[in-house]
Design a protein around this motif. Structure first.
Motif, PDB file in Angstrom:
ATOM      1  N   GLY A   1     -55.176 -15.089  48.368  1.00 24.86           N
ATOM      2  CA  GLY A   1     -55.423 -14.116  49.205  1.00 24.86           C
ATOM      3  C   GLY A   1     -54.858 -12.658  48.769  1.00 24.86           C
ATOM      4  O   GLY A   1     -55.677 -11.746  48.713  1.00 24.86           O
ATOM      5  N   GLU A   2     -53.789 -12.573  48.598  1.00 22.43           N
ATOM      6  CA  GLU A   2     -53.190 -11.297  48.177  1.00 22.43           C
ATOM      7  C   GLU A   2     -51.773 -11.296  47.648  1.00 22.43           C
ATOM      8  O   GLU A   2     -51.085 -12.440  47.962  1.00 22.43           O
ATOM      9  CB  GLU A   2     -52.947 -10.363  49.314  1.00 22.43           C
ATOM     10  CG  GLU A   2     -52.149 -10.872  50.295  1.00 22.43           C
ATOM     11  CD  GLU A   2     -52.009  -9.731  51.627  1.00 22.43           C
ATOM     12  OE1 GLU A   2     -52.017  -8.667  51.439  1.00 22.43           O
ATOM     13  OE2 GLU A   2     -52.153 -10.114  52.584  1.00 22.43           O
ATOM     14  N   TYR A   3     -51.255 -10.668  46.845  1.00 24.29           N
ATOM     15  CA  TYR A   3     -49.946 -10.442  46.248  1.00 24.29           C
ATOM     16  C   TYR A   3     -49.004  -9.426  47.350  1.00 24.29           C
ATOM     17  O   TYR A   3     -49.779  -8.592  47.552  1.00 24.29           O
ATOM     18  CB  TYR A   3     -49.577  -9.820  44.904  1.00 24.29           C
ATOM     19  CG  TYR A   3     -50.226 -10.843  43.756  1.00 24.29           C
ATOM     20  CD1 TYR A   3     -49.370 -11.864  43.527  1.00 24.29           C
ATOM     21  CD2 TYR A   3     -51.367 -10.809  43.074  1.00 24.29           C
ATOM     22  CE1 TYR A   3     -49.615 -12.897  42.295  1.00 24.29           C
ATOM     23  CE2 TYR A   3     -51.669 -11.738  42.031  1.00 24.29           C
ATOM     24  CZ  TYR A   3     -50.864 -12.628  41.681  1.00 24.29           C
ATOM     25  OH  TYR A   3     -51.299 -13.761  40.816  1.00 24.29           O
ATOM     26  N   LYS A   4     -47.936  -9.923  47.457  1.00 22.48           N
ATOM     27  CA  LYS A   4     -47.069  -9.148  48.564  1.00 22.48           C
ATOM     28  C   LYS A   4     -45.805  -8.253  47.646  1.00 22.48           C
ATOM     29  O   LYS A   4     -45.104  -7.625  48.232  1.00 22.48           O
ATOM     30  CB  LYS A   4     -46.254 -10.055  49.570  1.00 22.48           C
ATOM     31  CG  LYS A   4     -47.170 -10.724  50.407  1.00 22.48           C
ATOM     32  CD  LYS A   4     -47.710  -9.732  51.257  1.00 22.48           C
ATOM     33  CE  LYS A   4     -48.828 -10.501  52.547  1.00 22.48           C
ATOM     34  NZ  LYS A   4     -49.321  -9.218  53.312  1.00 22.48           N
ATOM     35  N   ILE A   5     -46.076  -8.529  46.281  1.00 25.38           N
ATOM     36  CA  ILE A   5     -45.286  -7.675  45.406  1.00 25.38           C
ATOM     37  C   ILE A   5     -45.734  -7.066  44.295  1.00 25.38           C
ATOM     38  O   ILE A   5     -46.990  -7.262  44.026  1.00 25.38           O
ATOM     39  CB  ILE A   5     -44.053  -8.784  44.805  1.00 25.38           C
ATOM     40  CG1 ILE A   5     -44.943  -9.941  44.342  1.00 25.38           C
ATOM     41  CG2 ILE A   5     -43.016  -9.053  45.635  1.00 25.38           C
ATOM     42  CD1 ILE A   5     -45.552 -10.005  42.999  1.00 25.38           C
ATOM     43  N   GLN A   6     -45.273  -6.247  43.530  1.00 28.70           N
ATOM     44  CA  GLN A   6     -45.797  -5.719  42.295  1.00 28.70           C
ATOM     45  C   GLN A   6     -44.979  -5.793  41.042  1.00 28.70           C
ATOM     46  O   GLN A   6     -43.882  -6.419  41.222  1.00 28.70           O
ATOM     47  CB  GLN A   6     -45.525  -4.105  42.367  1.00 28.70           C
ATOM     48  CG  GLN A   6     -46.375  -3.461  43.835  1.00 28.70           C
ATOM     49  CD  GLN A   6     -45.918  -2.026  43.917  1.00 28.70           C
ATOM     50  OE1 GLN A   6     -45.450  -1.353  43.181  1.00 28.70           O
ATOM     51  NE2 GLN A   6     -46.960  -1.383  44.651  1.00 28.70           N
ATOM     52  N   LEU A   7     -45.804  -5.934  40.031  1.00 27.87           N
ATOM     53  CA  LEU A   7     -45.390  -6.429  38.502  1.00 27.87           C
ATOM     54  C   LEU A   7     -43.851  -5.470  38.464  1.00 27.87           C
ATOM     55  O   LEU A   7     -43.810  -4.313  38.659  1.00 27.87           O
ATOM     56  CB  LEU A   7     -46.192  -5.811  37.586  1.00 27.87           C
ATOM     57  CG  LEU A   7     -45.980  -6.526  36.268  1.00 27.87           C
ATOM     58  CD1 LEU A   7     -45.872  -8.181  36.247  1.00 27.87           C
ATOM     59  CD2 LEU A   7     -47.077  -6.349  35.107  1.00 27.87           C
ATOM     60  N   GLY A   8     -42.586  -6.103  37.892  1.00 28.93           N
ATOM     61  CA  GLY A   8     -41.700  -5.709  37.685  1.00 28.93           C
ATOM     62  C   GLY A   8     -40.585  -5.478  38.839  1.00 28.93           C
ATOM     63  O   GLY A   8     -39.522  -4.947  38.933  1.00 28.93           O
ATOM     64  N   GLN A   9     -41.152  -5.821  40.145  1.00 31.31           N
ATOM     65  CA  GLN A   9     -40.327  -5.671  41.306  1.00 31.31           C
ATOM     66  C   GLN A   9     -39.333  -6.484  41.457  1.00 31.31           C
ATOM     67  O   GLN A   9     -39.216  -7.851  41.189  1.00 31.31           O
ATOM     68  CB  GLN A   9     -41.232  -5.805  42.653  1.00 31.31           C
ATOM     69  CG  GLN A   9     -40.498  -5.491  43.867  1.00 31.31           C
ATOM     70  CD  GLN A   9     -41.261  -5.790  45.099  1.00 31.31           C
ATOM     71  OE1 GLN A   9     -42.706  -5.356  45.011  1.00 31.31           O
ATOM     72  NE2 GLN A   9     -41.090  -6.114  46.217  1.00 31.31           N
TER      73      GLN A   9
END
Length: 325
Positions: A50-58
């Motif tokens: 559905g969705e990611y709740k984080i970002q790459l590198g977080q």
């Protein structure tokens, strides 16, 4: 790049005027990884991302929400299960309530009054019997007193039975059935909660999001197996997973001095030590890409922990050399 795990001699070191010692090294090749290893996180059940709740590198903490599957059906199932549990609780309360307690109290009071009346009627009958034996009461007086005593006794028994009926209005079988239905409803609710919780992907450790693999809208399962959604690793402590030629497996020991170097590090050499040697052999997976390199040899893995700061990308290929006696 030198052959994987080649054994070579370093310049002799002068110990004293009469004795020399040689420091021997074995060399291997490996890659940098988090000491916690890279976690390939996947959802437990098939679904759609559905969705990611984080970002790459977080950077995240253990328990933080990372990604969510589409879960409209699971949330609806939870709402239904909650309603069914409320209904089961209401049914149990209805069964346990039985008759109004004030009605039961009134019936018991009436039964006690009736018991006193019956006792008085019985004593009156005894007195009439004595008077009749002394010719002071007629046969009709005796019959009337006996009939009245029997009526009072019968009325007392009736009220006793009615009190017992109202007190035990709730049958054990009805109570057990209501309790069983409540237990089933509660189990269904817990199952619905668990299924909904499994549509949320949370961090098992503190770490950094190294890669997001799936795209929103893609299936989280492939050919019946879980598909990793993202990679997570603890960047605060890195190590090298090195592969050493099988010929030198017996020479490796925990705690041996090591040096990490390689093309990716430039001229930098990082002091390190062997933190652990695996107890099982395996096939070679990291290659130096030289023309003379053998690819069919067995290797043993050794974990090399740096003794100085090592800020490099995860997966960087490096060389290691390990001092042996």
């Amino acid at each position: 790049m030198r052959h994987l795990a080649t054994l070579f001699l370093m310049t002799p070191l002068l110990i004293n005027s009469t004795a020399w010692a040689e420091q021997r090294w074995i060399q291997g090749i490996g890659y940098v990884e988090p000491a916690s290893e890279i976690r390939r996180l996947a959802f437990k059940h098939p679904g759609i991302l559905g969705e990611y709740k984080i970002q790459l590198g977080q950077t995240v903490k253990a328990g933080d929400l990372l990604a969510v599957q589409q879960n409209i059906e699971e949330r609806a199932a939870l709402t239904v299960a909650e309603s069914q549990l409320l209904e089961a609780k209401a049914d149990l309360e209805k069964v346990l309530a039985g008759v109004n307690p004030y009605e039961i109290e009134a019936k018991k009071n009436a039964q006690r009054v009736s018991a006193l009346d019956a006792e008085y009627a019985h004593r009156k009958l005894d007195r009439i019997e004595q008077l009749r034996s002394n010719k002071f009461a007629s046969e009709d007086d005796r019959d009337l007193a006996e009939t009245n005593a029997k009526l009072k006794q019968a009325d007392s028994r009736r009220l006793t039975a009615e009190s017992r009926y109202l007190t035990h209005f709730v049958r054990d079988v009805d109570k057990q059935l209501a309790l069983a239905q409540l237990a089933v409803a509660d189990a269904q609710l817990q199952s619905a909660k668990q299924r909904l919780a499994e549509t949320y992907l949370t961090a098992p450790i503190d770490g950094t999001v190294l890669e997001t693999i799936l795209r929103v809208g893609e299936s989280t399962f492939s050919v019946g197996s879980p598909e990793p959604a993202l990679l997570l690793g603890d960047m605060t402590k890195l190590r090298v997973r090195a592969e050493i030629d099988e010929n030198y497996a017996l020479a490796l020991k925990d705690g041996q001095k090591a040096i990490v170097f390689g093309r990716g590090l430039g001229d930098k050499e990082i002091p390190a030590h062997v933190s652990m040697v695996k107890k099982i052999m395996g096939k070679k997976t990291v290659f130096a890409k030289t023309a003379t390199e053998r690819k069919d040899i067995d290797v043993i893995q050794a974990f090399i922990e740096p003794d100085a700061e090592m800020q490099v990308p995860i997966g960087l290929e490096v060389n290691v050399k390990i001092a042996i006696d």
